[in-house]
Each structure stands twice: as structure tokens, then as C-alpha cells.
Design an enzyme around this catalytic site. Structure first.
Site, PDB file in Angstrom:
ATOM      1  N   LEU A 294      10.453 -20.988  -4.545  1.00 44.23           N
ATOM      2  CA  LEU A 294       9.543 -20.031  -3.892  1.00 44.23           C
ATOM      3  C   LEU A 294       8.209 -20.088  -4.627  1.00 44.23           C
ATOM      4  O   LEU A 294       8.186 -20.163  -5.860  1.00 44.23           O
ATOM      5  CB  LEU A 294      10.132 -18.607  -4.006  1.00 44.23           C
TER       6      LEU A 294
ATOM      7  N   ASP B 151       0.829  -1.208   0.000  1.00 47.49           N
ATOM      8  CA  ASP B 151       0.000   0.000   0.000  1.00 47.49           C
ATOM      9  C   ASP B 151       0.865   1.260   0.000  1.00 47.49           C
ATOM     10  O   ASP B 151       1.957   1.271   0.556  1.00 47.49           O
ATOM     11  CB  ASP B 151      -0.917  -0.021   1.236  1.00 47.49           C
TER      12      ASP B 151
ATOM     13  N   HIS C 165       2.195   3.218  -9.144  1.00 45.99           N
ATOM     14  CA  HIS C 165       1.973   1.787  -9.406  1.00 45.99           C
ATOM     15  C   HIS C 165       3.143   1.194 -10.197  1.00 45.99           C
ATOM     16  O   HIS C 165       3.582   0.085  -9.925  1.00 45.99           O
ATOM     17  CB  HIS C 165       0.654   1.568 -10.148  1.00 45.99           C
TER      18      HIS C 165
HETATM   19  C1  IPE Z   1      -5.591  -2.791  -0.242  1.00 44.54           C
HETATM   20  O1  IPE Z   1      -5.173  -1.518  -0.577  1.00 44.54           O
HETATM   21  C2  IPE Z   1      -5.552  -3.686  -1.398  1.00 44.54           C
HETATM   22  C3  IPE Z   1      -4.306  -3.758  -2.138  1.00 44.54           C
HETATM   23  C4  IPE Z   1      -3.113  -3.375  -1.769  1.00 44.54           C
HETATM   24  C5  IPE Z   1      -4.444  -4.348  -3.416  1.00 44.54           C
HETATM   25  P1  IPE Z   1      -6.156  -0.278  -0.562  1.00 44.54           P
HETATM   26  O2  IPE Z   1      -5.280   0.910  -0.542  1.00 44.54           O
HETATM   27  O3  IPE Z   1      -7.134  -0.371  -1.658  1.00 44.54           O
HETATM   28  O4  IPE Z   1      -6.894  -0.474   0.830  1.00 44.54           O
HETATM   29  P2  IPE Z   1      -7.941   0.453   1.596  1.00 44.54           P
HETATM   30  O5  IPE Z   1      -9.196   0.420   0.814  1.00 44.54           O
HETATM   31  O6  IPE Z   1      -7.346   1.815   1.701  1.00 44.54           O
HETATM   32  O7  IPE Z   1      -8.080  -0.207   2.929  1.00 44.54           O
HETATM   33  C1  IPE Z   2      -1.633   0.110  -3.373  1.00 49.33           C
HETATM   34  O1  IPE Z   2      -1.359   1.451  -3.415  1.00 49.33           O
HETATM   35  C2  IPE Z   2      -1.766  -0.519  -4.732  1.00 49.33           C
HETATM   36  C3  IPE Z   2      -3.119  -0.918  -5.121  1.00 49.33           C
HETATM   37  C4  IPE Z   2      -4.185  -0.885  -4.395  1.00 49.33           C
HETATM   38  C5  IPE Z   2      -3.246  -1.411  -6.466  1.00 49.33           C
HETATM   39  P1  IPE Z   2      -2.547   2.507  -3.425  1.00 49.33           P
HETATM   40  O2  IPE Z   2      -2.939   2.787  -4.831  1.00 49.33           O
HETATM   41  O3  IPE Z   2      -3.641   2.067  -2.539  1.00 49.33           O
HETATM   42  O4  IPE Z   2      -1.820   3.768  -2.833  1.00 49.33           O
HETATM   43  P2  IPE Z   2      -2.429   4.824  -1.803  1.00 49.33           P
HETATM   44  O5  IPE Z   2      -2.884   4.048  -0.608  1.00 49.33           O
HETATM   45  O6  IPE Z   2      -3.561   5.521  -2.483  1.00 49.33           O
HETATM   46  O7  IPE Z   2      -1.285   5.711  -1.500  1.00 49.33           O
HETATM   47 MG    MG Z   3      -4.066   2.371  -0.578  1.00 48.40          MG
END
Ligand code: IPE
Ligand code: IPE
Ligand code: MG
Length: 257
Positions: free
Chosen positions: A137, A26, A43
């Protein structure tokens, strides 16, 4: 298929290096926004971090690495971002599969893949086949995955194979083989980057006794050194699985179940 016992049914072996690491990657969007760049740049950078962590896990002998790449809730994001993530997913599968195979890394996907377009589904099938014999792995990507979906689909599959199932026959051993990660032991260590302290519908069943590690580091900045910090933290946890510290110190005190 290897069956792995549930941590609520029997006490798993505790190892210094976690056998199974599960990560919520995240903070990609915030990493980019902090640099005045569009979220999607985060990303792309995040993919580089995944590559590093896969290689490091492989090097140090982690047996299973599971990464949450796209949740069943992430479809709620703006269509351009979802579209970008889909393209990146396809491109990275195409670009990485040979390298995974050369490094003896088995790739598996969990989640409801039926919602992805045909090209992705075909590439997933190809990648899983191409790396199926790899042993060093097992790298699992959770895509359109949700922990509640997983439990429900397992129950549905139980009922499909045993339509006359009686309530009193339902138990963990019956459900477990139908869960999407039945091929792996439950995660020993969960890592979430990006500062949030929540599970976000990841492996709800499988995280029952997992050690939970949260860090403010944004995913694109998570590198080998950060992974080792998490491992150091993990090595200091006392994994009691319901027992007392005294029992751990002198196993003669416990009738291990
Ligand atoms: C959780 O990330 C899912 C992934 C990393 C794929 P999000 O950033 O979408 O989670 P929430 O919704 O903030 O909890
Ligand atoms: C996690 O990073 C990746 C995916 C959910 C695909 P985010 O896109 O949730 O990044 P933030 O949380 O908005 O910074
Ligand atoms: Mg996120």
C-alpha cells in the site's frame, strides 16, 4: 517513476475495490467539543482512526490511500492548535514508521514541506527512505498541501526544465509528471467526513473524475465499518467517464478512447 494516464485522456480501469482512496479527515475539533474537551484531543483521537483505516486499506487491497492532514490554509488556526498538530505529526511519524515498514506500507508526503521545521523535514525524509521499498500500500499524507499550489508548482517545474516552452506545447502529458501525485493513479473514491461537502483545495487536478462520498460521521468515529459503507456506495456508482449508460452496457457501441 510509473506514469499514470489522466482520466480525461483515457478511460481508467474500473475495479470493485477502489485502487486509490483519498480522504479529507474532518471533524476532529467538533468530536472533542461535543465531549467538552479541547479541540486538540480530537486530533489525537483522529490519529487512531487514521491507523485503523490504513490497516484496513492494506488488508483489503487498496493500492493507494491519501489523507489530507494539514492544508495550506490550516496555518490560519490559532498558534497553539498549529503547534499541537506539528508535535503530533512528528510524534506519529516517529511512532509509526517501523510498523508501516513491517506491514509493507510505503509512506509518502506531498505538500510544501519547506515551511515545516527541520526536525519534521528530517523525519519525513527518514520515513520515506525507510519505507521506500514497500509495495502493498502507498500511504500518502498531504501536509501543507493545496491543490492550487500543486498545479502551480507543476507548471513552474515544467518551465524550469523547458524554459523555451511555447503555449501550444502545453498539454496534460507535459504537466502530469510534475504534479505531486504523479506516482499514483487518480483517486477512484474521495471521502470527506464531518458533514461538509467541499473539496477545501485538496487534489483539484486529480479529482476530475473521482466519485465523491460525504458522510456526517466525525473523523475520530470513522472506522472499518464506515469505510466499508463508503466502498458499498462506491461499488454502486456507474463510472461513465463521459460515455452513456448504453455504451457501458454494450461496449461494442463505443469507440473507447
Ligand atoms: C480540510 O479541513 C483540511 C484537512 C482535513 C487537513 P478543514 O476543516 O480545515 O477545512 P475547511 O476549511 O473547514 O473547509
Ligand atoms: C480535521 O479536523 C483535522 C485537521 C484539519 C487537522 P478539524 O480540526 O477541521 O475539525 P473540525 O472541522 O473543526 O471539527
Ligand atoms: Mg474542519
Amino acid at each position: 517513476m510509473t506514469q499514470h494516464l489522466s482520466s480525461t485522456q483515457s478511460i481508467p480501469e474500473v475495479t470493485a475495490i477502489p485502487r486509490h482512496v483519498a480522504i479529507i479527515v474532518d471533524g476532529n475539533g467538533r468530536w472533542a467539543s461535543k465531549r467538552m474537551m479541547p479541540r486538540v484531543v480530537g486530533h489525537s483521537e483522529g490519529l487512531g482512526a487514521v491507523r485503523k483505516i490504513v490497516q484496513e486499506c492494506r488488508r483489503i487491497g487498496v493500492e493507494y490511500l491519501t489523507v489530507f492532514a494539514f492544508s495550506s490554509e490550516n496555518w490560519r488556526r490559532p498558534p497553539e492548535e498549529v503547534g499541537f498538530l506539528m508535535k503530533l505529526f512528528l510524534k506519529s511519524l516517529k511512532g509509526e514508521v517501523s510498523r508501516l515498514a513491517e506491514n509493507d506500507i510505503c509512506l509518502r508526503l506531498i505538500g510544501d514541506l519547506s515551511r515545516f521545521d527541520g526536525a519534521i523535514q528530517e523525519m519525513v525524509e527518514f520515513s520515506e527512505k525507510r519505507t521506500a521499498g514497500c509495495k502493498a500500500l502507498t500511504f500518502t499524507i498531504a501536509a501543507n498541501y493545496g491543490g492550487r499550489w500543486d498545479i502551480l508548482q507543476a507548471m513552474q517545474r515544467c518551465l524550469a526544465v523547458s524554459p523555451n516552452l511555447k503555449p501550444e506545447d502545453v498539454n496534460e502529458d507535459l504537466l502530469q509528471p510534475h504534479l505531486s501525485m504523479a506516482y499514483a493513479p487518480e483517486p477512484d473514491l474521495f471521502i470527506r467526513t464531518g458533514g461538509e461537502q467541499r473539496i477545501s483545495n485538496f487534489l483539484l487536478w486529480q479529482l476530475a473524475y473521482t466519485e465523491l462520498y460525504f458522510t456526517d460521521v466525525l473523523w475520530p468515529d470513522f472506522d472499518e465499518a464506515e469505510l466499508h459503507k463508503a466502498f458499498d456506495w462506491f461499488s454502486q456508482r456507474e463510472r461513465r467517464f463521459g460515455r452513456t449508460s448504453a455504451q457501458l452496457a454494450s461496449p461494442a457501441l463505443s469507440d473507447a478512447v
